[in-house]
Design a protein around this motif. Structure first.
Motif, PDB file in Angstrom:
ATOM      1  N   ARG A 187      20.547 -64.567  27.758  1.00 28.17           N
ATOM      2  CA  ARG A 187      20.778 -65.944  27.360  1.00 28.17           C
ATOM      3  C   ARG A 187      21.726 -66.682  28.288  1.00 28.17           C
ATOM      4  N   ILE A 188      22.614 -65.968  28.965  1.00 30.57           N
ATOM      5  CA  ILE A 188      23.619 -66.666  29.753  1.00 30.57           C
ATOM      6  C   ILE A 188      23.521 -66.346  31.234  1.00 30.57           C
TER       7      ILE A 188
ATOM      8  N   PRO B 269      19.646 -67.060  32.980  1.00 31.08           N
ATOM      9  CA  PRO B 269      19.309 -68.468  33.240  1.00 31.08           C
ATOM     10  C   PRO B 269      20.098 -69.085  34.392  1.00 31.08           C
ATOM     11  N   LEU B 270      21.228 -68.473  34.769  1.00 34.12           N
ATOM     12  CA  LEU B 270      22.013 -69.017  35.878  1.00 34.12           C
ATOM     13  C   LEU B 270      21.647 -68.364  37.202  1.00 34.12           C
TER      14      LEU B 270
ATOM     15  N   LYS C 260      28.093 -74.495  38.556  1.00 37.11           N
ATOM     16  CA  LYS C 260      29.185 -75.374  38.176  1.00 37.11           C
ATOM     17  C   LYS C 260      29.262 -75.350  36.669  1.00 37.11           C
ATOM     18  N   GLU C 261      30.471 -75.274  36.196  1.00 36.07           N
ATOM     19  CA  GLU C 261      30.595 -75.227  34.737  1.00 36.07           C
ATOM     20  C   GLU C 261      30.424 -76.601  34.150  1.00 36.07           C
TER      21      GLU C 261
END
Ligand SMILES: Nc1ncnc2c1ncn2[C@@H]1O[C@H](COP(=O)(O)OP(=O)(O)OP(=O)(O)O)[C@@H](O)[C@H]1O
Ligand SMILES: [Mg+2]
Lengths: 371, 274
Positions: free
Chosen positions: B184-185, B188-189, B273-274
């Motif tokens: 999920r995290i 995707p990045l 980038k957050e």
């Protein structure tokens, strides 16, 4: 809501001991601030409470449950990180609901919670954006929203405001305090900013080198610091530390102050302020807050602890409401807080009143407070 | 408005253009020869552009190389997907789930990158035989997947180092476990990481020849092997192997043309980038 007890907790990374026996107890609903210089172990302690690091020895209790062996997700805590740690690929709505989905909360309840939190923090119109499309303050709010949505027993904040500009920082400070008053959850808040610590905390733990130097209410920490580190760390501008020798005046102790403009003065220290008998003919560190050296005090004639000193001004720093006047006492720069209209110019002499009724004395070798 | 070109620039550009020409000469040669009829090919006119175009070279080459092309496509796509996925999982562990000894294991992984692959040919042959998958595509796929893991793990570990650890911690507190956080995290990045790793792997595997010829039987040969055989006879009709070369080289070129800009970007930038 739950109380939090940290009993004799130590933490080592390899052979370096980062936390050396921490003891802190707070009641349910209290706002605890951990404050201290960089590298003193604040984040490490927070990670131990969260369960993101394992404890080397000691015990942490949330409520009456020892959580040493409990995994982070089962500790019922939520954490707000310094860089917010919002999930960049998810919308704000998803960011808030992710934890609830993971915990298999029914969809309808999730929706209600997200809406409630969005209203509470005024982020309703941001819900469908991505974190990259938000400003720093908005991200901060979302990060708090994500934590609130889970309705945890304890909130952990790790320097949540340090990435914001000064004005926003002050606003968010107030907002967090408001939030605490409304939801009344136990909070542990890490900062290295002593003003944040003073303004927000119910209780402050001041840490240095992995040791809690003092754990008390903000007012106590300010009025009765237990050592020179705490005294110098809390309060802005910092407390003045003046090294002076202790003389005998009659049968009382007195400290000698030399401003260089007159003959050195011997100021009697009454025993209720400090017992200095053991230090006669030795030297001590006198600690006086800047606001206790001023142009004048309303009760200065009646109060025997207030003395006049003739000083030569070396620098002035106007702050607006007050002007900080820097003078030399015992060859040490001393900051005094003076009404702007009364401040003399650099190079001139002025009479300053020093109030020793709240003066604090420290042992020059150990830095510890002399009772 | 005219921009002034300094003498330094002039020399630089001349040099660059010269280099481009040098690099393109073989390409030119390949293309014009592929377009000639066999009887028009001789040393005297080898530099000349053909008078009559022979598109037939390509269909002839395809008749011979078709099965090899299919093999290569299956081999390269499967092995690339598997090795990048595994590399991504490894990188995730090495950067976000460090455990006692994980740095040592990572260092050992890196050793794998510096082992010349010719050296492991014989052990590899024996292993595949023992596993009973010698000779077919699955064996070659396995070999490429395993050999690709060190470099893909390295690429992903460095890529994931830019993902703030706070994200992982935060997800842990949200109750997510190892795989949920990955799916999920982290995943995707990962697009830039996947672009870099898969272009690298695609190129390596597609162009590989030695393992292809040693570890597969004739029917499972990849295109590099098929091409070598096409050019290997006595009196060669050069137009056909040239057409085959173009066919063999095109996929890698296309991958670079379409993904190259992401490749460079993925290599250079902190993509998150957050
Ligand atoms: N994983 C780790 N391995 C080894 N040492 C560590 C690790 N994490 C922290 N430390 C060390 O522990 C000490 C305390 O670190 P910590 O992050 O708790 O400080 P801090 O008080 O939060 O500081 P800051 O205000 O800069 O955030 C530091 O000296 C740091 O170098
Ligand atoms: Mg920290």
């Amino acid at each position: 809501m739950a109380s939090l007890s940290i009993n004799n907790v130590t933490k080592s990374f390899g052979s370096t001991e980062v936390l050396k026996g921490i003891n802190i107890n707070i009641d349910s609903g209290e706002f605890l601030v951990l404050v201290g210089p960089s590298g003193c172990g604040k984040s490490t302690l927070l990670n131990l409470i969260a369960g993101l690091e394992t404890i080397t020895s000691g015990e942490i209790l949330i409520g009456d449950r020892v959580v040493n062996e409990i995994s982070p997700k089962d500790r019922d805590i939520a954490m707000v990180f310094q860089n917010y740690a919002l999930y960049p690929n998810m919308s704000i709505r998803k960011n808030i609901s992710f934890g609830l989905e993971t915990r298999k909360v029914p969809r309808k309840e999730i929706e209600e919670t997200v809406n409630r939190v969005a209203t509470l923090l005024q982020i309703g119109e941001l819900l469908d954006r991505k974190p990259a499309q938000l400003s720093g303050g908005q991200r901060q709010r979302v990060a708090m929203g994500r934590a609130i949505a889970r309705n945890p027993e304890v909130f952990l904040f790790d320097e949540p405001l340090s990435n914001l500009d000064a004005k926003l920082r002050v606003e968010m400070r107030t907002e967090i305090k408001h939030l605490h008053q409304r939801i009344n959850t136990t909070i542990v808040y890490v900062t290295h900013d002593q003003i944040e610590a003073m303004t927000m905390a119910d209780r402050i733990a001041i840490m240095k080198d992995g040791i809690v130097q003092q754990f008390d209410t903000p007012q106590q920490v300010y009025d009765n610091p237990s050592n020179m580190f705490v005294a110098g760390f809390i309060g802005s501008p910092s407390m003045n530390f003046i090294e002076c020798s202790v003389k005998t005046e009659g049968n009382q102790s007195a400290v000698e102050l030399n401003t260089g403009t007159e003959t050195p003065q011997q100021l009697v220290i009454p025993p209720e302020v400090c017992q200095l008998e053991a230090y006669r003919e030795k030297s001590v560190i006198l600690g006086v807050r800047p606001e206790k050296i001023a142009h004048g005090f309303p009760d200065q004639d009646a109060n025997p602890s207030i003395h006049a000193l003739q000083c030569k001004v070396s620098v002035i720093e106007p702050t607006g409401p007050d002007t900080l006047v820097i003078v030399m006492i015992n060859e040490k720069a001393v900051t005094c807080r003076v009404q702007p209209a009364e401040a003399s110019q650099p190079g001139e002499e002025m009479t300053l009143m020093i109030d020793l009724s709240k003066a604090i004395f420290f042992d020059p070798d150990s830095g510890r407070r002399i009772a | 408005m005219k921009t002034q070109i300094s003498p330094g620039r002039l020399i630089l550009y001349s040099l660059l253009i010269l280099m481009v020409i040098v690099y393109l000469i073989p390409v030119y040669m390949t293309i014009i020869t592929a377009l000639k009829f066999p009887e028009d090919i001789n040393l005297l006119t080898s530099w000349d552009f053909p008078d009559r175009i022979n598109w037939g070279s390509f269909s002839q080459a395809y008749d011979k190389l078709g099965p090899n092309l299919t093999n290569s496509i299956i081999l390269t796509i499967t092995a690339t997907i598997l090795s990048t996925l595994l590399g991504s999982l490894n990188g995730y562990v090495f950067s976000k789930w460090k455990f006692r000894g994980s740095e040592t294991i990572f260092t050992l992984f890196l050793f794998g990158m510096f082992i010349p692959y010719q050296i492991i040919l014989i052990p590899l042959f024996q292993v595949l035989r023992a596993l009973n998958i010698y000779g077919g595509l699955p064996g070659l796929i396995l070999a490429h997947v395993v050999y690709g893991i060190p470099i893909t793990s390295l690429i992903f570990r460095n890529f994931y180092a830019q993902i703030p650890t706070g994200l992982i911690k935060s997800a842990q507190l949200d109750g997510a476990g190892f795989f949920r956080i990955y799916c999920r995290i982290v995943f995707p990045l990962s697009a830039p990481g996947f672009v870099v790793a898969s272009i690298w792997q695609f190129t390596q595997i597609w162009n590989e020849f030695l393992w292809g010829i040693c570890l597969t039987r004739h029917t499972s040969n990849p295109i590099t092997v098929g091409l070598a055989q096409l050019a290997g006879g006595q009196a060669v009709n050069w137009n056909m192997p040239m057409a085959g070369s173009i066919m063999a080289g095109l996929p890698v070129v296309l991958v670079y043309i379409f993904l190259g800009k992401y490749f460079i970007r993925g290599l250079l930038e902190g993509a998150i980038k957050e």
